[in-house]
Motif scaffolding. Structure first.
Motif, PDB file in Angstrom:
ATOM      1  N   THR A   3       0.808   3.878  -5.637  1.00  0.00           N
ATOM      2  CA  THR A   3      -0.068   4.284  -4.497  1.00  0.00           C
ATOM      3  C   THR A   3       0.030   3.811  -3.153  1.00  0.00           C
ATOM      4  N   ALA A   4      -0.226   4.540  -2.166  1.00  0.00           N
ATOM      5  CA  ALA A   4       0.196   4.553  -0.729  1.00  0.00           C
ATOM      6  C   ALA A   4      -1.346   4.148  -0.067  1.00  0.00           C
ATOM      7  N   TRP A   5      -1.132   3.019   0.778  1.00  0.00           N
ATOM      8  CA  TRP A   5      -2.410   2.726   1.484  1.00  0.00           C
ATOM      9  C   TRP A   5      -2.321   2.460   2.843  1.00  0.00           C
TER      10      TRP A   5
ATOM     11  N   MET B  71       3.322   4.250  11.786  1.00  0.00           N
ATOM     12  CA  MET B  71       2.406   3.964  10.942  1.00  0.00           C
ATOM     13  C   MET B  71       2.609   2.932   9.852  1.00  0.00           C
ATOM     14  N   ASP B  72       1.762   1.864   9.576  1.00  0.00           N
ATOM     15  CA  ASP B  72       2.028   1.015   8.612  1.00  0.00           C
ATOM     16  C   ASP B  72       1.286   1.461   7.218  1.00  0.00           C
ATOM     17  N   ILE B  73       2.365   1.701   6.468  1.00  0.00           N
ATOM     18  CA  ILE B  73       1.966   2.102   4.907  1.00  0.00           C
ATOM     19  C   ILE B  73       2.241   1.101   4.200  1.00  0.00           C
ATOM     20  N   ASP B  74       1.353   0.653   2.860  1.00  0.00           N
ATOM     21  CA  ASP B  74       1.531  -0.191   2.292  1.00  0.00           C
ATOM     22  C   ASP B  74       1.617   0.390   0.646  1.00  0.00           C
ATOM     23  N   TYR B  75       2.702   0.378  -0.195  1.00  0.00           N
ATOM     24  CA  TYR B  75       2.874   0.828  -1.406  1.00  0.00           C
ATOM     25  C   TYR B  75       2.713  -0.225  -2.433  1.00  0.00           C
ATOM     26  N   ARG B  76       1.814   0.039  -3.428  1.00  0.00           N
ATOM     27  CA  ARG B  76       1.629  -0.832  -4.581  1.00  0.00           C
ATOM     28  C   ARG B  76       1.773  -0.038  -5.817  1.00  0.00           C
ATOM     29  N   THR B  77       2.485  -0.887  -6.927  1.00  0.00           N
ATOM     30  CA  THR B  77       2.500  -0.440  -7.999  1.00  0.00           C
ATOM     31  C   THR B  77       1.519  -0.799  -8.885  1.00  0.00           C
ATOM     32  N   ASN B  78       0.983   0.054  -9.950  1.00  0.00           N
ATOM     33  CA  ASN B  78      -0.003  -0.338 -10.760  1.00  0.00           C
ATOM     34  C   ASN B  78      -1.148  -1.132 -10.190  1.00  0.00           C
ATOM     35  N   PHE B  79      -1.550  -0.915  -9.259  1.00  0.00           N
ATOM     36  CA  PHE B  79      -2.677  -1.597  -8.457  1.00  0.00           C
ATOM     37  C   PHE B  79      -3.768  -0.604  -8.985  1.00  0.00           C
TER      38      PHE B  79
ATOM     39  N   TYR C 229      -2.073  12.768   5.965  1.00  0.00           N
ATOM     40  CA  TYR C 229      -1.065  11.837   6.210  1.00  0.00           C
ATOM     41  C   TYR C 229       0.131  12.895   5.567  1.00  0.00           C
ATOM     42  N   GLN C 230       0.131  14.108   5.309  1.00  0.00           N
ATOM     43  CA  GLN C 230       1.164  14.725   4.874  1.00  0.00           C
ATOM     44  C   GLN C 230       2.046  15.077   6.115  1.00  0.00           C
ATOM     45  N   LYS C 231       3.313  15.142   5.650  1.00  0.00           N
ATOM     46  CA  LYS C 231       4.639  15.370   6.662  1.00  0.00           C
ATOM     47  C   LYS C 231       4.765  14.119   7.562  1.00  0.00           C
ATOM     48  N   ALA C 232       4.218  13.043   7.010  1.00  0.00           N
ATOM     49  CA  ALA C 232       4.456  11.838   7.776  1.00  0.00           C
ATOM     50  C   ALA C 232       5.425  10.839   6.734  1.00  0.00           C
TER      51      ALA C 232
END
Length: 133
Positions: free
Chosen positions: A49-51, A1-9, A81-84
């Motif tokens: 945040t996670a997207w 799974m491709d997760i994008d993490y963003r700061t202060n987005f 999405y928990q436990k991933a």
């Protein structure tokens, strides 16, 4: 799974409330008070945040001085999405923004108590809470 993490987005109050509901954290947050929720979000100085495919699936909302202490006020991941590894990814992205001597402080939700000990947090008996009058 491709997760994008963003700061202060920037996210909307509605997205924040929706995520809290999807994560079950809404049970312990004033989600019916939109002004309070907006203030919680807009006055946080570090939000990771996670997207997944443009869908907000996780958040780590903090107040910090970036050097000594970071209060992790909300760590929420949508239930599907928990436990991933999303929660760990949020915390890793959060740590990368903090100074190397900065500690992370949080109050765990009752059903998440076991989780934090397993990933390196230490329980502290020194937490005090003053409720509003």
């Amino acid at each position: 799974m491709d997760i994008d993490y963003r700061t202060n987005f920037g996210i909307t109050t509605e997205q924040f409330i929706s995520l809290l509901r999807d994560s079950r954290l809404a049970e312990r947050r004033p989600v019916e008070d939109e002004a309070c929720m907006e203030g919680m979000l807009s006055n946080s100085n570090l939000v990771v945040t996670a997207w997944h495919n443009d869908k907000l699936i996780g958040i780590a909302r903090c107040l910090t001085d970036f050097h000594y202490a970071c209060y992790l006020s909300d760590l929420a991941v949508a239930e599907e999405y928990q436990k991933a590894g999303v929660g760990k990814g949020l915390q890793s992205a959060l740590k990368s923004r903090l100074g190397n001597k900065c500690k992370i402080i949080l109050i765990a939700a009752p059903d998440a108590d076991d989780y934090y000990g397993k990933i390196g947090y230490q329980r502290s008996p020194r937490c005090w809470v003053m409720q509003p009058a």
